[in-house]
Motif scaffolding. Structure first.
Motif, PDB file in Angstrom:
ATOM      1  N   LEU B  47     -15.133  85.236  13.285  1.00 43.71           N
ATOM      2  CA  LEU B  47     -14.311  85.479  14.480  1.00 43.71           C
ATOM      3  C   LEU B  47     -14.663  84.603  15.678  1.00 43.71           C
ATOM      4  N   ASN B  48     -15.648  83.683  15.452  1.00 45.76           N
ATOM      5  CA  ASN B  48     -16.007  82.739  16.531  1.00 45.76           C
ATOM      6  C   ASN B  48     -16.405  83.417  17.832  1.00 45.76           C
ATOM      7  N   PHE B  49     -16.995  84.593  17.746  1.00 45.46           N
ATOM      8  CA  PHE B  49     -17.387  85.303  18.963  1.00 45.46           C
ATOM      9  C   PHE B  49     -18.546  84.593  19.655  1.00 45.46           C
ATOM     10  N   ARG B  50     -18.477  84.542  20.977  1.00 49.77           N
ATOM     11  CA  ARG B  50     -19.574  84.049  21.811  1.00 49.77           C
ATOM     12  C   ARG B  50     -19.830  85.074  22.894  1.00 49.77           C
ATOM     13  N   GLY B  51     -21.074  85.505  23.032  1.00 52.80           N
ATOM     14  CA  GLY B  51     -21.402  86.476  24.074  1.00 52.80           C
ATOM     15  C   GLY B  51     -22.453  87.453  23.567  1.00 52.80           C
ATOM     16  N   VAL B  52     -22.534  88.596  24.240  1.00 56.71           N
ATOM     17  CA  VAL B  52     -23.501  89.624  23.840  1.00 56.71           C
ATOM     18  C   VAL B  52     -22.892  90.400  22.666  1.00 56.71           C
ATOM     19  N   ILE B  53     -23.614  90.486  21.552  1.00 55.92           N
ATOM     20  CA  ILE B  53     -23.046  91.194  20.413  1.00 55.92           C
ATOM     21  C   ILE B  53     -23.507  92.660  20.386  1.00 55.92           C
ATOM     22  N   GLY B  54     -22.960  93.420  19.456  1.00 53.93           N
ATOM     23  CA  GLY B  54     -23.300  94.837  19.293  1.00 53.93           C
ATOM     24  C   GLY B  54     -22.166  95.748  19.715  1.00 53.93           C
ATOM     25  N   HIS B  55     -21.875  96.768  18.894  1.00 56.76           N
ATOM     26  CA  HIS B  55     -20.783  97.692  19.227  1.00 56.76           C
ATOM     27  C   HIS B  55     -21.074  99.144  18.865  1.00 56.76           C
ATOM     28  N   GLU B  56     -22.217  99.412  18.213  1.00 57.20           N
ATOM     29  CA  GLU B  56     -22.583 100.803  17.911  1.00 57.20           C
ATOM     30  C   GLU B  56     -23.658 101.202  18.914  1.00 57.20           C
ATOM     31  N   CYS B 110     -23.269  95.674  23.138  1.00 61.02           N
ATOM     32  CA  CYS B 110     -24.238  96.703  23.530  1.00 61.02           C
ATOM     33  C   CYS B 110     -25.695  96.395  23.216  1.00 61.02           C
ATOM     34  N   PHE B 111     -26.012  95.221  22.689  1.00 67.68           N
ATOM     35  CA  PHE B 111     -27.429  94.886  22.528  1.00 67.68           C
ATOM     36  C   PHE B 111     -27.897  94.319  23.863  1.00 67.68           C
ATOM     37  N   ALA B 112     -27.954  95.200  24.841  1.00 67.36           N
ATOM     38  CA  ALA B 112     -28.183  94.813  26.233  1.00 67.36           C
ATOM     39  C   ALA B 112     -28.610  96.063  26.999  1.00 67.36           C
ATOM     40  N   GLU B 113     -29.046  95.852  28.224  1.00 65.32           N
ATOM     41  CA  GLU B 113     -29.428  97.024  29.023  1.00 65.32           C
ATOM     42  C   GLU B 113     -28.210  97.782  29.532  1.00 65.32           C
ATOM     43  N   PHE B 114     -27.140  97.038  29.825  1.00 62.31           N
ATOM     44  CA  PHE B 114     -25.926  97.679  30.360  1.00 62.31           C
ATOM     45  C   PHE B 114     -24.678  97.141  29.671  1.00 62.31           C
ATOM     46  N   ILE B 115     -23.674  97.997  29.566  1.00 68.72           N
ATOM     47  CA  ILE B 115     -22.326  97.557  29.191  1.00 68.72           C
ATOM     48  C   ILE B 115     -21.332  98.248  30.120  1.00 68.72           C
ATOM     49  N   THR B 116     -20.089  97.768  30.084  1.00 68.96           N
ATOM     50  CA  THR B 116     -19.011  98.500  30.751  1.00 68.96           C
ATOM     51  C   THR B 116     -17.958  98.831  29.702  1.00 68.96           C
ATOM     52  N   LEU B 117     -17.317  99.967  29.861  1.00 71.82           N
ATOM     53  CA  LEU B 117     -16.216 100.373  28.970  1.00 71.82           C
ATOM     54  C   LEU B 117     -15.233 101.229  29.773  1.00 71.82           C
ATOM     55  N   PRO B 118     -13.944 101.171  29.431  1.00 72.25           N
ATOM     56  CA  PRO B 118     -12.970 102.051  30.096  1.00 72.25           C
ATOM     57  C   PRO B 118     -13.348 103.521  29.899  1.00 72.25           C
ATOM     58  N   LEU B 119     -13.097 104.315  30.917  1.00 75.47           N
ATOM     59  CA  LEU B 119     -13.408 105.756  30.823  1.00 75.47           C
ATOM     60  C   LEU B 119     -12.703 106.389  29.626  1.00 75.47           C
ATOM     61  N   ARG B 120     -11.469 105.915  29.334  1.00 74.09           N
ATOM     62  CA  ARG B 120     -10.721 106.547  28.234  1.00 74.09           C
ATOM     63  C   ARG B 120     -11.360 106.298  26.876  1.00 74.09           C
ATOM     64  N   ASN B 121     -12.272 105.324  26.809  1.00 72.94           N
ATOM     65  CA  ASN B 121     -12.948 105.043  25.540  1.00 72.94           C
ATOM     66  C   ASN B 121     -14.166 105.934  25.306  1.00 72.94           C
ATOM     67  N   LEU B 122     -14.585 106.680  26.351  1.00 72.09           N
ATOM     68  CA  LEU B 122     -15.888 107.379  26.266  1.00 72.09           C
ATOM     69  C   LEU B 122     -15.768 108.804  25.735  1.00 72.09           C
ATOM     70  N   TYR B 123     -16.775 109.204  24.987  1.00 70.96           N
ATOM     71  CA  TYR B 123     -16.874 110.564  24.450  1.00 70.96           C
ATOM     72  C   TYR B 123     -18.255 111.104  24.804  1.00 70.96           C
ATOM     73  N   ARG B 124     -18.291 112.302  25.379  1.00 70.51           N
ATOM     74  CA  ARG B 124     -19.570 112.962  25.668  1.00 70.51           C
ATOM     75  C   ARG B 124     -20.297 113.244  24.358  1.00 70.51           C
ATOM     76  N   VAL B 125     -21.610 113.118  24.402  1.00 68.17           N
ATOM     77  CA  VAL B 125     -22.434 113.390  23.224  1.00 68.17           C
ATOM     78  C   VAL B 125     -23.101 114.752  23.401  1.00 68.17           C
ATOM     79  N   PRO B 126     -22.920 115.681  22.459  1.00 67.77           N
ATOM     80  CA  PRO B 126     -23.569 116.995  22.583  1.00 67.77           C
ATOM     81  C   PRO B 126     -25.090 116.835  22.642  1.00 67.77           C
ATOM     82  N   ASP B 127     -25.755 117.743  23.380  1.00 66.67           N
ATOM     83  CA  ASP B 127     -27.208 117.647  23.553  1.00 66.67           C
ATOM     84  C   ASP B 127     -27.957 117.630  22.225  1.00 66.67           C
ATOM     85  N   ARG B 128     -27.414 118.385  21.232  1.00 62.22           N
ATOM     86  CA  ARG B 128     -28.137 118.478  19.957  1.00 62.22           C
ATOM     87  C   ARG B 128     -28.018 117.214  19.102  1.00 62.22           C
ATOM     88  N   LEU B 129     -27.269 116.265  19.572  1.00 62.23           N
ATOM     89  CA  LEU B 129     -27.108 115.010  18.816  1.00 62.23           C
ATOM     90  C   LEU B 129     -28.051 113.954  19.408  1.00 62.23           C
TER      91      LEU B 129
END
Lengths: 317, 317
Positions: B47-56, B110-129
């Motif tokens: 995909l010829n990506f250039r930049g900070v990699i990582g998505h999980e 996300c292989f970095a200290e910070f990322i940005t993402l749209p709020l609509r993309n975010l899901y809260r993580v339960p404490d037990r996870l």
């Protein structure tokens, strides 16, 4: 009887025995038969078939345990299942793993004076359906298989790739569900025939990429798959209607990234095909390029191989 | 901030600016991230990506227009649609043609200290996870996409080809619908891990050909497609879950003759993935081979490339 026989020595009009009807089979005198692209592939070595070729026909029942059928005109489904496996008992003998296929796999075909077929494979032909049109029942049934497999909506965007016999028929059948269906090809003459049949034609360079809900791949050429992948929208469907002979090479990444559905499609239901042809809901007459007597069947094949040829019929009477 | 950057000079831990949150985006401090096979493909040029990699990843919201989210742990969908096209307005921005994809396409990952993402993309993580388990939400969601796309019946015959991370997760997810689901692979160690997770294992030579209702192709290797075609029953389904890099070569005739469905499958729904992981309905802990601090992210990649490696995590805190 006379029959067009294929072997390592090539395609020869030969004198062979009239076939014996097995239990449950009828003996049929072939009236007219059509040459299909699969026949041309077989002559190129596809499936290693040896025997009498041909699978599109209309004939008259000569002998049958069902006396009512004798003397009646019939067409026939080409797959002969074992009758006992799970596929056959579920009435899906087209996928029986022990099946024989008329003129394609383990069963002598219809470019001959006589064939035999199980009674359950036979369909009566209405009087108003002429022999030359009845020869189209089998390929038209294959087009109705697409209707069985998919769900179309009237405003879908549908493109059929390939201006051969099957492409022109498929475009017509699908247009009953999706009037905007377009046919894409690059053979001047074939496109003119398609247009004369009322098929909407589109030039390849006019097509919006990644916009088609359904693309029917009926080019029979390896490049057709790449084109289909380019045209289909994300989560859209590609119907593979071509018989591929040999390996296919293409970039499969878009299949995954765009979550494309690909579905193979082979033989189909005779009922709707007979009804559509008898009701003159389909235009097939202009697709007939020539009709040869059985004695000139070898010449018929030479004609059918021409790049601009459409349907070539063999009169077996 | 520190970030693992990929360019023509290769993969380098670099010092770059903290990203600016665009309108509608949150700034997220990454806690833990996982290396996916797609990351390894990107490093090979995919995909010829250039930049900070990582998505999980799992992270903590550092700044957001929604103040309730600040300080909360989140995971995030990786596709960023344009927000206005037909795909986006139908809530299917995964297929937006202008989309950016976190760490894969036009968006720093996300292989970095910070990322940005749209709020609509975010899901809260339960404490037990826990963080290390929350890193699996994205790949598990990709497995739930198969459930979205197909209809399974409890007694179906399902085979998952490929004993990598995705294969082991897919076999577990599908087994909730089809308990008899088997995983096929040839890496001793990976198969042991799968078995420890309760996955049913089958040796390739034990599998009955042409008998599987559904075959999930997750080998990532070109030979996987031919194997899948060999195993699937007529009119059965092959799910393509591998990212293919480069052309695929195979005999397509059986696709048509056996009327096989092929369906590409990519990203999936986060909701069921979070629920399944939080409810401990899936076993993922044994898949974690190692966890490296962000400072040693380059070493983490060397580890992840080993043929017997499963999940390698990067601790970005």
């Amino acid at each position: 009887m006379r029959a067009l026989h294929f072997s390592e020595n090539g395609l020869r009009l030969s004198q062979i025995e009239v076939p014996n009807a097995e239990k449950g089979e009828a003996l049929i005198r072939v009236r007219m038969a059509g040459i299909c692209s699969t026949d041309l592939e077989i002559v190129r070595g596809y499936l290693n078939f040896r025997g009498v070729i041909g699978h599109e026909f209309v004939g008259t029942v000569e002998d049958s345990s069902n006396r009512d059928l004798v003397g009646k005109r019939v067409v026939g489904e080409i797959n002969l299942g074992c009758g006992v496996c799970a596929w056959c008992t579920r009435k899906n003998e087209r996928h029986c793993q022990q099946r024989r296929v008329l003129g394609i796999l383990g069963k002598d075909g219809c470019f001959a004076e006589f064939i035999t077929l199980p009674l359950r494979n036979l369909y009566r032909v209405p009087d108003r359906l002429e022999d030359r049109i009845a020869c189209f029942v089998e390929p038209v049934a294959a087009c109705y298989q697409i209707i069985e497999q998919l769900t179309f909506m009237p405003h879908d965007r549908v493109a059929v790739l390939g201006d051969g016999k099957l492409g022109i028929l498929a475009a017509q059948v699908i247009a009953h569900w999706v009037p905007g269906t377009v046919l894409v090809g690059h053979h001047e003459r074939k496109l003119k025939v398609a247009q004369a049949c009322g098929v909407k034609i589109a030039r390849e360079d006019e097509l919006e990429l990644k916009s088609y809900d359904t693309v029917v791949e009926a080019t029979g050429s390896p490049g057709g798959m790449e084109k289909a992948i380019g045209l289909v929208r994300p989560q859209g469907t590609i119907v593979l209607k071509s018989t591929y002979h040999g390996d296919l090479l293409f970039d499969a990444a878009p299949l995954v990234i765009n979550e494309i559905h690909l579905i193979g499609s082979r033989c189909g239901p005779f009922g709707p095909a007979i009804a559509a042809l008898a009701g003159k809901d389909l235009c097939v007459e202009p697709l007939i390029d020539a009709t040869y007597p059985l004695d000139q069947a070898e010449d018929a094949f030479i004609k059918a191989k021409e790049p601009e040829a459409l349907k070539v019929l063999i009169d077996c009477k």
